[in-house]
Design an enzyme around this catalytic site. Structure first.
Site, PDB file in Angstrom:
ATOM      1  CG  HIS A  55      -1.693   1.214   1.459  1.00 24.08           C
ATOM      2  ND1 HIS A  55      -3.018   1.351   1.078  1.00 24.08           N
ATOM      3  CD2 HIS A  55      -1.349   2.404   2.045  1.00 24.08           C
ATOM      4  CE1 HIS A  55      -3.449   2.554   1.407  1.00 24.08           C
ATOM      5  NE2 HIS A  55      -2.454   3.214   1.999  1.00 24.08           N
ATOM      6  CD  GLU A  56       1.911   3.461   3.669  1.00 21.75           C
ATOM      7  OE1 GLU A  56       2.143   4.540   3.110  1.00 21.75           O
ATOM      8  OE2 GLU A  56       0.893   3.276   4.369  1.00 21.75           O
ATOM      9  CG  HIS A  83       0.177   6.128  -0.572  1.00 20.02           C
ATOM     10  ND1 HIS A  83      -0.871   6.855  -1.090  1.00 20.02           N
ATOM     11  CD2 HIS A  83      -0.281   5.568   0.587  1.00 20.02           C
ATOM     12  CE1 HIS A  83      -1.922   6.744  -0.288  1.00 20.02           C
ATOM     13  NE2 HIS A  83      -1.590   5.963   0.726  1.00 20.02           N
ATOM     14  CD  GLU A 102      -4.893   6.428   2.354  1.00 26.84           C
ATOM     15  OE1 GLU A 102      -4.719   5.215   2.634  1.00 26.84           O
ATOM     16  OE2 GLU A 102      -3.961   7.243   2.296  1.00 26.84           O
TER      17      GLU A 102
END
Length: 303
Positions: free
Chosen positions: A144-145, A148, A223
């Site tokens: 997930h990071e 980003h 998100e």
């Protein structure tokens, strides 16, 4: 909840008001009249983008200093070796440079990514995450990071904030000048009256509130996008499992305000308070992943 919203609003609006006061002073120093919209727009852009770009360029340094994050340069144990190896593999799959990998001491399950360059970013996880999550769940959080970073969310957020700041500073002065002229008569040769500055400060607050809502709406959107990227890199079942673990153990975040919007979890609200939140509810994020088409873990470069 409302205390945190009030603090967030007060911080952002205080910055805008301070920028507005400095801009108004310089406006008089350089003799930029209210009718000179081009000059006001240039000054608004300089101040509006200046603060957000400086924050972006300093984001890694600020994150390390405020969280006390330890950057893993030479892994000291098997856990640190796994963290570095996992981030390296995901970064290669996402088509970005290897980020710095760090651990910061905090009880909650959380992680964040930041940095001005997608090829020189920082990915950090909390000690609480490493204690509470399985390797599969932690892998999904890291994915997930990394997503980003691959999506360029930090840069995009800074640019959006710069545009919104410029709009607030410019619109407040144009509307304030119009109201001042309507109520105070023709003062163009003598400059704006005291009523103009009062109106502008009020408009800075009102427009700043609207701008914050727009910025937070984009933050919630990114998100969902990072969750989808995490599912592509690590597998949808792992990403769902990680979010479910967060929903079971979520507590108050200890991340500093400067990097809180980049954490994997953040406080959510309902009604008006939801408009000022950087993260959508975890149950909505889980549902979005469940309804998304099945994708295999990615070895393909993300663009």
């Amino acid at each position: 909840m409302f205390k945190r919203i009030a603090l967030f609003l007060a911080t952002n609006l205080a910055v805008l008001i301070l920028l507005g006061i400095v801009m108004s002073v310089l406006q008089n120093v350089f003799g930029i009249r209210l009718g000179n919209n081009g000059g006001i727009l240039v000054m608004a852009a300089v101040f509006g983008f200046g603060g957000s770009l400086i924050s972006l360029l300093m984001s890694k340094w600020i994150a390390k200093r405020t969280t006390g994050a330890y950057v893993i340069e030479q892994p000291r144990n098997e856990t640190e070796q796994w963290l570095v190896a996992t981030v390296r593999r995901q970064a290669e799959a996402a088509g970005i440079g290897m980020p710095e990998v760090a651990i910061y001491d905090a009880p909650e399950i959380n992680a964040f990514a930041t940095g001005a360059n997608r090829n020189s970013a920082l990915v950090a996880v909390s000690t609480g995450l490493m204690r509470a999550m399985s390797r599969d769940e932690a892998e999904a959080v890291l994915a997930h990071e990394v997503s980003h970073v691959a999506n360029g969310d930090m840069v995009t957020m800074a640019l959006i904030q710069g545009v919104l700041n410029t709009f607030v500073l410019f619109a407040a002065r144009i509307v304030g000048g119009w109201i001042d002229a309507m109520l105070g008569g023709q003062r163009e040769s003598r400059g704006p009256g005291i009523f103009y500055f009062v109106v502008v400060m009020v408009l800075d607050v009102v427009f700043g509130l609207i701008a914050s809502m727009i910025a937070m709406a984009f933050s919630r959107y990114r998100e969902f996008r990072a969750d989808a990227g995490g599912a592509q890199l690590a597998g949808r079942h792992k990403m769902i499992a990680a979010l479910q673990r967060l929903s079971q153990t979520y507590g108050q975040s200890t991340l500093p305000n400067q990097v809180q919007a980049f954490g994997i979890s953040g406080a959510v609200g309902h009604g008006f308070s939801r408009l000022m939140r950087s993260h959508p509810p975890l149950e909505e994020r889980i549902e979005a992943l469940r309804n998304a088409p099945e994708q295999r873990p990615s070895g393909v470069v993300m663009r």
